[in-house]
Design an enzyme around this catalytic site. Structure first.
Site, mmCIF file in Angstrom:
data_model
loop_
_atom_site.group_PDB
_atom_site.id
_atom_site.type_symbol
_atom_site.label_atom_id
_atom_site.label_comp_id
_atom_site.label_asym_id
_atom_site.label_seq_id
_atom_site.Cartn_x
_atom_site.Cartn_y
_atom_site.Cartn_z
ATOM 1 C CD GLU A 1 18.092 26.608 -7.347
ATOM 2 O OE1 GLU A 1 17.720 25.749 -8.163
ATOM 3 O OE2 GLU A 1 18.305 27.788 -7.677
ATOM 4 C CD GLU B 1 21.690 29.364 -8.645
ATOM 5 O OE1 GLU B 1 20.711 29.356 -9.415
ATOM 6 O OE2 GLU B 1 22.142 28.327 -8.122
#
Ligand SMILES: CCOCCOc1ccc(-c2cn(C[C@@H]3NC[C@@H](O)[C@H]3O)nn2)cc1
EC number: 3.2.1.21
Length: 447
Positions: free
Chosen positions: A166, A353
Protein backbone atom coordinates in the site's frame (compact mmCIF):
# COMPACT_ATOMS: atom_id res chain seq x y z
CA UNK A 1 -30.24 -22.05 -5.59
CA UNK A 2 -27.13 -20.45 -7.24
CA UNK A 3 -23.53 -21.51 -6.76
CA UNK A 4 -20.31 -19.57 -7.38
CA UNK A 5 -17.58 -21.96 -8.59
CA UNK A 6 -13.92 -20.90 -8.76
CA UNK A 7 -11.22 -22.50 -10.99
CA UNK A 8 -9.44 -25.44 -9.34
CA UNK A 9 -6.04 -23.71 -9.70
CA UNK A 10 -7.20 -20.71 -7.65
CA UNK A 11 -4.92 -19.93 -4.68
CA UNK A 12 -6.70 -19.26 -1.38
CA UNK A 13 -5.15 -17.63 1.65
CA UNK A 14 -5.10 -15.15 4.46
CA UNK A 15 -2.88 -12.18 5.21
CA UNK A 16 -1.18 -10.52 8.18
CA UNK A 17 1.70 -8.11 8.77
CA UNK A 18 4.68 -8.06 11.13
CA UNK A 19 3.96 -5.03 13.34
CA UNK A 20 0.28 -5.97 13.58
CA UNK A 21 0.70 -9.53 14.90
CA UNK A 22 4.27 -10.33 16.05
CA UNK A 23 4.75 -8.44 19.33
CA UNK A 24 8.15 -9.28 20.94
CA UNK A 25 9.34 -5.81 19.93
CA UNK A 26 12.36 -6.02 22.27
CA UNK A 27 13.29 -9.63 21.50
CA UNK A 28 15.48 -11.40 19.00
CA UNK A 29 17.71 -8.40 18.40
CA UNK A 30 14.91 -6.34 16.84
CA UNK A 31 15.50 -2.61 16.46
CA UNK A 32 12.85 0.12 16.81
CA UNK A 33 10.48 0.94 13.95
CA UNK A 34 8.56 4.13 13.21
CA UNK A 35 5.42 2.39 14.47
CA UNK A 36 7.00 1.78 17.88
CA UNK A 37 7.66 5.53 18.02
CA UNK A 38 4.29 6.62 16.55
CA UNK A 39 2.16 4.29 18.69
CA UNK A 40 3.87 5.63 21.84
CA UNK A 41 3.27 9.24 20.84
CA UNK A 42 0.26 10.43 22.86
CA UNK A 43 -2.92 10.86 20.82
CA UNK A 44 -1.78 9.00 17.69
CA UNK A 45 -3.32 5.58 18.35
CA UNK A 46 -6.71 4.77 19.89
CA UNK A 47 -6.43 4.10 23.62
CA UNK A 48 -2.63 4.42 23.40
CA UNK A 49 -2.50 0.89 21.96
CA UNK A 50 0.80 -0.36 20.52
CA UNK A 51 2.39 -3.46 19.00
CA UNK A 52 4.51 -4.46 22.00
CA UNK A 53 2.59 -7.75 22.38
CA UNK A 54 -0.07 -7.67 19.62
CA UNK A 55 -1.05 -11.32 18.91
CA UNK A 56 2.33 -12.57 20.21
CA UNK A 57 2.77 -14.41 16.91
CA UNK A 58 6.54 -14.14 17.31
CA UNK A 59 6.13 -16.90 19.94
CA UNK A 60 2.80 -18.42 18.78
CA UNK A 61 3.50 -18.82 15.04
CA UNK A 62 3.30 -22.63 15.26
CA UNK A 63 -0.24 -22.41 16.69
CA UNK A 64 -1.10 -19.88 13.97
CA UNK A 65 0.19 -22.21 11.23
CA UNK A 66 -1.91 -25.03 12.71
CA UNK A 67 -4.95 -22.74 12.48
CA UNK A 68 -4.06 -22.04 8.81
CA UNK A 69 -3.61 -25.76 8.09
CA UNK A 70 -7.00 -26.53 9.67
CA UNK A 71 -8.52 -23.70 7.62
CA UNK A 72 -7.29 -25.34 4.42
CA UNK A 73 -5.50 -22.38 2.82
CA UNK A 74 -2.58 -22.97 0.43
CA UNK A 75 -1.02 -19.48 0.62
CA UNK A 76 -0.17 -17.24 3.59
CA UNK A 77 0.85 -13.61 3.23
CA UNK A 78 3.03 -12.24 6.00
CA UNK A 79 5.53 -9.41 6.19
CA UNK A 80 9.11 -9.23 7.40
CA UNK A 81 9.98 -6.59 9.99
CA UNK A 82 12.96 -4.80 8.44
CA UNK A 83 14.18 -3.82 12.00
CA UNK A 84 14.45 -7.55 12.84
CA UNK A 85 16.89 -8.06 9.94
CA UNK A 86 18.77 -4.75 10.20
CA UNK A 87 18.02 -3.21 13.62
CA UNK A 88 19.51 0.10 12.41
CA UNK A 89 18.22 -0.23 8.87
CA UNK A 90 21.68 -0.87 7.47
CA UNK A 91 24.95 -2.33 8.77
CA UNK A 92 25.30 -5.70 10.41
CA UNK A 93 22.59 -8.25 9.73
CA UNK A 94 20.78 -9.69 12.77
CA UNK A 95 20.91 -13.49 12.44
CA UNK A 96 18.25 -13.95 15.16
CA UNK A 97 15.87 -12.03 12.96
CA UNK A 98 16.57 -14.19 9.92
CA UNK A 99 16.22 -17.29 12.13
CA UNK A 100 12.69 -16.29 13.22
CA UNK A 101 11.51 -16.04 9.63
CA UNK A 102 13.22 -19.34 8.76
CA UNK A 103 11.23 -21.00 11.57
CA UNK A 104 8.00 -19.49 10.30
CA UNK A 105 8.63 -20.34 6.62
CA UNK A 106 9.76 -23.88 7.45
CA UNK A 107 6.51 -24.50 9.37
CA UNK A 108 4.47 -23.10 6.49
CA UNK A 109 6.22 -25.32 3.93
CA UNK A 110 5.82 -28.38 6.18
CA UNK A 111 2.09 -27.56 6.31
CA UNK A 112 1.90 -27.30 2.51
CA UNK A 113 1.25 -23.54 2.65
CA UNK A 114 3.03 -21.26 0.16
CA UNK A 115 4.63 -18.21 1.79
CA UNK A 116 3.86 -14.85 0.12
CA UNK A 117 6.37 -12.47 1.67
CA UNK A 118 5.92 -8.69 1.91
CA UNK A 119 9.25 -6.95 2.41
CA UNK A 120 7.79 -3.62 3.55
CA UNK A 121 4.54 -3.40 5.48
CA UNK A 122 5.18 -0.01 7.10
CA UNK A 123 7.68 -0.78 9.90
CA UNK A 124 10.60 1.38 8.74
CA UNK A 125 13.63 1.24 11.08
CA UNK A 126 13.42 4.33 13.31
CA UNK A 127 17.12 5.11 12.74
CA UNK A 128 16.42 5.64 9.03
CA UNK A 129 13.45 7.89 9.81
CA UNK A 130 15.78 10.05 11.88
CA UNK A 131 17.86 10.46 8.71
CA UNK A 132 14.83 11.61 6.69
CA UNK A 133 13.09 8.30 6.12
CA UNK A 134 11.56 7.85 2.66
CA UNK A 135 12.14 11.55 1.91
CA UNK A 136 15.84 10.72 1.82
CA UNK A 137 16.93 8.87 -1.34
CA UNK A 138 19.55 7.01 0.71
CA UNK A 139 16.67 5.02 2.25
CA UNK A 140 16.12 3.57 -1.22
CA UNK A 141 19.60 2.06 -1.19
CA UNK A 142 19.15 0.78 2.36
CA UNK A 143 15.90 -0.93 1.31
CA UNK A 144 17.49 -2.56 -1.74
CA UNK A 145 20.30 -3.91 0.46
CA UNK A 146 17.74 -5.33 2.94
CA UNK A 147 15.75 -6.86 0.07
CA UNK A 148 18.82 -8.45 -1.52
CA UNK A 149 19.77 -9.92 1.87
CA UNK A 150 16.32 -11.53 2.07
CA UNK A 151 16.43 -12.77 -1.54
CA UNK A 152 19.81 -14.46 -0.97
CA UNK A 153 18.82 -15.88 2.44
CA UNK A 154 15.46 -17.33 1.37
CA UNK A 155 16.09 -18.09 -2.31
CA UNK A 156 14.06 -21.18 -3.23
CA UNK A 157 12.18 -21.26 0.11
CA UNK A 158 10.15 -18.12 -0.54
CA UNK A 159 9.14 -17.85 -4.20
CA UNK A 160 6.57 -15.05 -4.09
CA UNK A 161 7.73 -11.61 -3.02
CA UNK A 162 6.00 -8.26 -2.60
CA UNK A 163 8.17 -5.14 -2.39
CA UNK A 164 5.75 -2.61 -0.83
CA UNK A 165 2.36 -2.87 0.80
CA UNK A 166 0.00 0.00 0.00
CA UNK A 167 2.45 2.74 -1.13
CA UNK A 168 -0.52 5.19 -0.99
CA UNK A 169 -0.77 4.60 2.77
CA UNK A 170 3.01 4.81 3.23
CA UNK A 171 3.16 8.14 1.34
CA UNK A 172 -0.11 10.13 1.50
CA UNK A 173 -1.90 8.62 4.51
CA UNK A 174 1.31 8.85 6.56
CA UNK A 175 2.91 12.07 5.29
CA UNK A 176 -0.02 14.21 4.03
CA UNK A 177 -3.08 13.11 6.01
CA UNK A 178 -0.90 12.41 9.04
CA UNK A 179 -3.00 9.45 10.19
CA UNK A 180 -0.20 6.86 10.16
CA UNK A 181 3.52 6.83 11.07
CA UNK A 182 5.50 9.05 10.91
CA UNK A 183 2.45 11.40 10.91
CA UNK A 184 3.43 14.42 8.78
CA UNK A 185 0.96 16.62 6.90
CA UNK A 186 2.97 17.88 3.93
CA UNK A 187 1.81 17.18 0.35
CA UNK A 188 5.25 17.73 -1.21
CA UNK A 189 6.87 15.44 1.35
CA UNK A 190 4.22 12.77 0.67
CA UNK A 191 4.83 13.10 -3.08
CA UNK A 192 8.59 12.73 -2.55
CA UNK A 193 7.92 9.59 -0.48
CA UNK A 194 5.60 8.11 -3.14
CA UNK A 195 8.23 8.66 -5.82
CA UNK A 196 11.07 7.24 -3.74
CA UNK A 197 8.96 4.15 -2.97
CA UNK A 198 8.48 3.71 -6.72
CA UNK A 199 12.22 3.96 -7.31
CA UNK A 200 12.96 1.54 -4.45
CA UNK A 201 10.41 -0.88 -5.93
CA UNK A 202 12.04 -0.71 -9.38
CA UNK A 203 15.59 -1.10 -8.05
CA UNK A 204 14.48 -4.09 -5.97
CA UNK A 205 12.91 -5.79 -9.01
CA UNK A 206 16.16 -5.22 -10.93
CA UNK A 207 18.17 -6.72 -8.04
CA UNK A 208 15.77 -9.70 -7.86
CA UNK A 209 16.36 -10.39 -11.57
CA UNK A 210 20.14 -9.82 -11.43
CA UNK A 211 20.50 -12.21 -8.49
CA UNK A 212 18.54 -14.83 -10.43
CA UNK A 213 16.27 -15.32 -7.41
CA UNK A 214 13.73 -18.09 -7.97
CA UNK A 215 10.07 -17.15 -8.12
CA UNK A 216 7.98 -14.05 -8.75
CA UNK A 217 7.93 -10.47 -7.56
CA UNK A 218 5.28 -7.77 -7.45
CA UNK A 219 3.88 -5.01 -5.25
CA UNK A 220 0.57 -4.49 -3.42
CA UNK A 221 -1.18 -1.14 -3.99
CA UNK A 222 -4.46 -0.42 -2.23
CA UNK A 223 -7.31 0.78 -4.39
CA UNK A 224 -10.77 2.15 -3.73
CA UNK A 225 -13.54 2.98 -6.22
CA UNK A 226 -15.35 6.32 -6.56
CA UNK A 227 -18.48 6.08 -8.74
CA UNK A 228 -19.82 9.36 -10.20
CA UNK A 229 -23.05 10.55 -8.57
CA UNK A 230 -24.37 11.75 -11.95
CA UNK A 231 -23.49 11.90 -15.65
CA UNK A 232 -22.41 15.52 -15.18
CA UNK A 233 -18.87 15.93 -16.50
CA UNK A 234 -17.79 17.69 -13.31
CA UNK A 235 -18.85 14.67 -11.23
CA UNK A 236 -17.11 12.26 -13.58
CA UNK A 237 -13.93 14.36 -13.58
CA UNK A 238 -13.94 14.64 -9.78
CA UNK A 239 -14.23 10.85 -9.41
CA UNK A 240 -11.54 10.33 -12.05
CA UNK A 241 -9.16 12.45 -9.96
CA UNK A 242 -10.07 10.65 -6.73
CA UNK A 243 -9.63 7.24 -8.40
CA UNK A 244 -6.33 8.26 -10.01
CA UNK A 245 -4.92 9.21 -6.60
CA UNK A 246 -4.95 5.48 -5.75
CA UNK A 247 -4.82 3.89 -9.20
CA UNK A 248 -2.98 5.79 -11.94
CA UNK A 249 -0.60 7.50 -9.51
CA UNK A 250 0.70 4.11 -8.34
CA UNK A 251 0.12 1.99 -11.48
CA UNK A 252 1.16 4.25 -14.39
CA UNK A 253 4.80 4.63 -13.23
CA UNK A 254 5.17 0.83 -13.02
CA UNK A 255 3.08 -0.11 -16.08
CA UNK A 256 3.67 2.92 -18.34
CA UNK A 257 6.89 4.50 -17.03
CA UNK A 258 5.22 7.88 -16.36
CA UNK A 259 2.89 9.63 -13.94
CA UNK A 260 -0.62 10.55 -15.16
CA UNK A 261 -0.25 14.01 -16.71
CA UNK A 262 -3.65 15.31 -15.57
CA UNK A 263 -2.75 14.62 -11.95
CA UNK A 264 0.82 15.93 -12.32
CA UNK A 265 -0.72 19.19 -13.57
CA UNK A 266 -3.30 19.17 -10.74
CA UNK A 267 -0.51 18.86 -8.16
CA UNK A 268 1.58 21.50 -9.94
CA UNK A 269 -1.33 23.94 -9.46
CA UNK A 270 -0.89 23.27 -5.76
CA UNK A 271 2.84 23.93 -5.90
CA UNK A 272 3.78 20.26 -5.70
CA UNK A 273 6.08 18.48 -8.16
CA UNK A 274 7.45 14.94 -8.42
CA UNK A 275 11.23 14.82 -7.62
CA UNK A 276 12.11 12.73 -10.70
CA UNK A 277 15.81 12.28 -11.35
CA UNK A 278 17.46 11.12 -14.57
CA UNK A 279 16.73 7.43 -15.14
CA UNK A 280 14.15 7.09 -12.36
CA UNK A 281 11.17 6.30 -14.59
CA UNK A 282 13.06 3.58 -16.51
CA UNK A 283 14.01 2.01 -13.18
CA UNK A 284 10.39 2.06 -11.96
CA UNK A 285 9.03 0.70 -15.25
CA UNK A 286 10.45 -2.80 -14.66
CA UNK A 287 8.26 -5.71 -15.74
CA UNK A 288 6.79 -7.47 -12.69
CA UNK A 289 5.21 -10.91 -12.35
CA UNK A 290 1.96 -10.01 -10.53
CA UNK A 291 0.19 -7.25 -8.65
CA UNK A 292 -1.33 -7.66 -5.20
CA UNK A 293 -4.58 -5.71 -5.01
CA UNK A 294 -5.93 -4.57 -1.64
CA UNK A 295 -9.60 -3.58 -1.80
CA UNK A 296 -11.95 -2.79 1.08
CA UNK A 297 -14.46 -0.18 0.06
CA UNK A 298 -15.57 2.63 -2.23
CA UNK A 299 -18.12 5.40 -2.51
CA UNK A 300 -20.32 7.42 -4.80
CA UNK A 301 -18.69 10.80 -5.34
CA UNK A 302 -19.30 14.18 -6.94
CA UNK A 303 -17.71 17.54 -7.67
CA UNK A 304 -17.54 20.04 -4.85
CA UNK A 305 -15.38 23.12 -5.39
CA UNK A 306 -12.44 23.42 -3.00
CA UNK A 307 -13.37 20.19 -1.21
CA UNK A 308 -10.33 18.11 -0.24
CA UNK A 309 -7.39 17.65 -2.56
CA UNK A 310 -9.44 17.03 -5.72
CA UNK A 311 -12.65 19.17 -5.49
CA UNK A 312 -14.40 15.87 -4.75
CA UNK A 313 -16.79 14.80 -2.01
CA UNK A 314 -18.22 11.44 -1.06
CA UNK A 315 -22.01 11.15 -1.17
CA UNK A 316 -23.76 9.29 1.64
CA UNK A 317 -25.83 6.78 -0.30
CA UNK A 318 -27.02 4.91 2.76
CA UNK A 319 -24.89 1.86 1.91
CA UNK A 320 -24.47 -0.63 4.75
CA UNK A 321 -21.28 0.15 6.67
CA UNK A 322 -18.87 -2.09 8.57
CA UNK A 323 -17.93 -1.34 12.18
CA UNK A 324 -15.04 0.88 11.05
CA UNK A 325 -17.53 3.03 9.10
CA UNK A 326 -16.55 1.94 5.59
CA UNK A 327 -19.21 1.29 2.93
CA UNK A 328 -19.92 -2.33 2.02
CA UNK A 329 -19.48 -1.78 -1.73
CA UNK A 330 -18.88 -5.01 -3.67
CA UNK A 331 -19.79 -3.32 -6.97
CA UNK A 332 -16.73 -1.14 -6.45
CA UNK A 333 -14.58 -4.28 -6.28
CA UNK A 334 -15.84 -5.40 -9.70
CA UNK A 335 -15.56 -1.86 -11.14
CA UNK A 336 -11.96 -1.28 -10.00
CA UNK A 337 -10.81 -4.69 -11.27
CA UNK A 338 -12.45 -4.04 -14.63
CA UNK A 339 -10.88 -0.58 -14.77
CA UNK A 340 -7.39 -1.94 -14.01
CA UNK A 341 -7.68 -4.67 -16.65
CA UNK A 342 -9.01 -2.22 -19.25
CA UNK A 343 -6.19 0.27 -18.59
CA UNK A 344 -3.22 -2.04 -18.01
CA UNK A 345 -4.20 -5.35 -19.62
CA UNK A 346 -4.98 -8.70 -18.03
CA UNK A 347 -1.89 -8.81 -15.80
CA UNK A 348 -1.83 -11.51 -13.06
CA UNK A 349 -3.57 -10.33 -9.86
CA UNK A 350 -3.62 -11.75 -6.36
CA UNK A 351 -6.19 -10.16 -4.10
CA UNK A 352 -3.73 -9.71 -1.26
CA UNK A 353 -6.23 -8.01 1.07
CA UNK A 354 -10.00 -7.99 1.16
CA UNK A 355 -11.99 -8.16 4.35
CA UNK A 356 -14.18 -6.35 6.79
CA UNK A 357 -14.24 -4.92 10.26
CA UNK A 358 -16.87 -6.43 12.53
CA UNK A 359 -16.15 -6.24 16.26
CA UNK A 360 -18.24 -9.22 17.37
CA UNK A 361 -17.01 -10.76 20.61
CA UNK A 362 -16.87 -14.33 21.92
CA UNK A 363 -20.21 -15.55 23.36
CA UNK A 364 -20.45 -19.10 24.73
CA UNK A 365 -17.23 -19.98 22.95
CA UNK A 366 -18.41 -18.77 19.54
CA UNK A 367 -18.15 -15.55 17.49
CA UNK A 368 -21.20 -15.05 15.30
CA UNK A 369 -19.75 -12.62 12.76
CA UNK A 370 -22.49 -12.93 10.14
CA UNK A 371 -21.61 -9.47 8.80
CA UNK A 372 -18.18 -10.72 7.78
CA UNK A 373 -19.66 -13.81 6.11
CA UNK A 374 -22.06 -11.60 4.13
CA UNK A 375 -19.17 -9.30 3.15
CA UNK A 376 -17.09 -12.28 1.97
CA UNK A 377 -19.98 -13.72 -0.06
CA UNK A 378 -20.76 -10.37 -1.71
CA UNK A 379 -17.13 -9.63 -2.57
CA UNK A 380 -16.31 -13.15 -3.78
CA UNK A 381 -19.39 -12.91 -6.01
CA UNK A 382 -18.03 -9.65 -7.45
CA UNK A 383 -14.60 -11.24 -7.82
CA UNK A 384 -16.09 -14.18 -9.70
CA UNK A 385 -18.01 -11.80 -12.00
CA UNK A 386 -14.75 -9.92 -12.69
CA UNK A 387 -12.97 -13.20 -13.49
CA UNK A 388 -15.79 -14.18 -15.87
CA UNK A 389 -15.24 -10.84 -17.65
CA UNK A 390 -11.51 -11.51 -18.19
CA UNK A 391 -9.80 -10.16 -15.07
CA UNK A 392 -6.75 -12.39 -14.48
CA UNK A 393 -7.18 -13.38 -10.83
CA UNK A 394 -4.64 -15.93 -9.53
CA UNK A 395 -5.63 -15.97 -5.88
CA UNK A 396 -7.54 -14.42 -3.01
CA UNK A 397 -6.22 -13.77 0.48
CA UNK A 398 -8.57 -12.37 3.07
CA UNK A 399 -7.54 -9.67 5.54
CA UNK A 400 -6.99 -10.94 8.09
CA UNK A 401 -6.23 -14.38 9.54
CA UNK A 402 -6.23 -12.89 13.07
CA UNK A 403 -7.72 -9.87 14.78
CA UNK A 404 -4.69 -7.61 15.17
CA UNK A 405 -3.30 -4.11 15.72
CA UNK A 406 -5.26 -1.99 13.24
CA UNK A 407 -2.84 0.93 13.15
CA UNK A 408 -4.32 4.20 14.42
CA UNK A 409 -7.48 2.30 15.45
CA UNK A 410 -5.42 0.10 17.77
CA UNK A 411 -7.15 -3.11 18.90
CA UNK A 412 -10.65 -1.63 18.78
CA UNK A 413 -11.20 -2.65 15.17
CA UNK A 414 -11.25 -6.37 14.38
CA UNK A 415 -10.67 -7.69 10.82
CA UNK A 416 -9.82 -11.32 11.63
CA UNK A 417 -11.62 -14.55 10.81
CA UNK A 418 -10.03 -15.69 14.08
CA UNK A 419 -10.80 -13.73 17.27
CA UNK A 420 -7.88 -12.84 19.54
CA UNK A 421 -8.35 -12.18 23.24
CA UNK A 422 -5.64 -9.56 23.76
CA UNK A 423 -5.47 -10.27 27.51
CA UNK A 424 -5.03 -14.06 27.27
CA UNK A 425 -3.96 -14.21 23.58
CA UNK A 426 -6.42 -17.08 23.14
CA UNK A 427 -7.46 -17.60 19.52
CA UNK A 428 -11.16 -18.42 18.77
CA UNK A 429 -12.20 -19.42 15.25
CA UNK A 430 -15.13 -17.21 14.19
CA UNK A 431 -18.17 -18.42 12.19
CA UNK A 432 -16.54 -16.70 9.16
CA UNK A 433 -13.51 -18.99 9.61
CA UNK A 434 -15.79 -22.02 9.30
CA UNK A 435 -17.61 -20.51 6.31
CA UNK A 436 -14.29 -19.82 4.55
CA UNK A 437 -13.04 -23.33 5.47
CA UNK A 438 -16.13 -24.93 3.94
CA UNK A 439 -15.85 -22.80 0.83
CA UNK A 440 -12.20 -23.78 0.40
CA UNK A 441 -13.06 -27.48 0.66
CA UNK A 442 -15.18 -27.28 -2.48
CA UNK A 443 -13.90 -24.13 -4.22
CA UNK A 444 -17.50 -22.97 -4.48
CA UNK A 445 -20.18 -21.46 -2.31
CA UNK A 446 -23.93 -21.02 -2.39
CA UNK A 447 -25.05 -17.46 -3.06
C1 LIG B 1 -6.81 11.95 8.60
C2 LIG B 1 -7.71 11.15 7.71
O1 LIG B 1 -7.46 9.75 7.88
C3 LIG B 1 -8.33 8.99 7.15
C4 LIG B 1 -8.00 7.53 7.40
O2 LIG B 1 -7.73 7.00 6.12
C5 LIG B 1 -7.46 5.66 6.02
C6 LIG B 1 -7.45 5.14 4.75
C7 LIG B 1 -7.20 3.81 4.58
C8 LIG B 1 -6.94 3.01 5.69
C9 LIG B 1 -6.71 1.58 5.49
C10 LIG B 1 -6.58 0.61 6.46
N1 LIG B 1 -6.48 -0.53 5.77
C11 LIG B 1 -6.40 -1.90 6.34
C12 LIG B 1 -4.92 -2.22 6.35
N2 LIG B 1 -4.40 -2.45 4.98
C13 LIG B 1 -3.10 -3.02 5.24
C14 LIG B 1 -3.26 -3.86 6.50
O3 LIG B 1 -2.23 -3.52 7.37
C15 LIG B 1 -4.61 -3.47 7.09
O4 LIG B 1 -4.53 -3.25 8.48
N3 LIG B 1 -6.50 -0.29 4.47
N4 LIG B 1 -6.66 1.00 4.28
C16 LIG B 1 -6.93 3.54 6.98
C17 LIG B 1 -7.21 4.89 7.15
Amino acid sequence: MAFIQFPKEMKWGAATASYQIEGAVNEGGRGLSIWDTFSKTPGKVYNGDNGDVACDSYHRYEEDVEIMQDLGINMYRFSVAWPRIFPNGIGEVNQEGLDYYHRLVDRLLEAGIEPLCTLYHWDLPQVLQEQGGWDNRETIEAFVHYAKTMFKEFDGKITKWITFNEPWCVSYLSNFLGAHAPGYTDLQLATNVAHHLHVAHGKTVIAFRELGTQGEIGYAPNVEWNEPYSDKQEDKDACARANAFFIEWFFDPVFKGSYPTFLVDWFKEKGVTVPIQEGDMDIIHQPIDFVGINYYTGSVGRYKKDEGLFDHERVDTGYQKTDIGWNVYPEGFYNVLRYLTKRYGAFPIYITENGSCYNDDVENGKVNDQGRIDYLKQHLTSLHRAMQSGVNIKGYLTWSLLDNFEWAEGYKMRFGIVHVNYRTLERTKKESYYWYQHMLENNFFEV
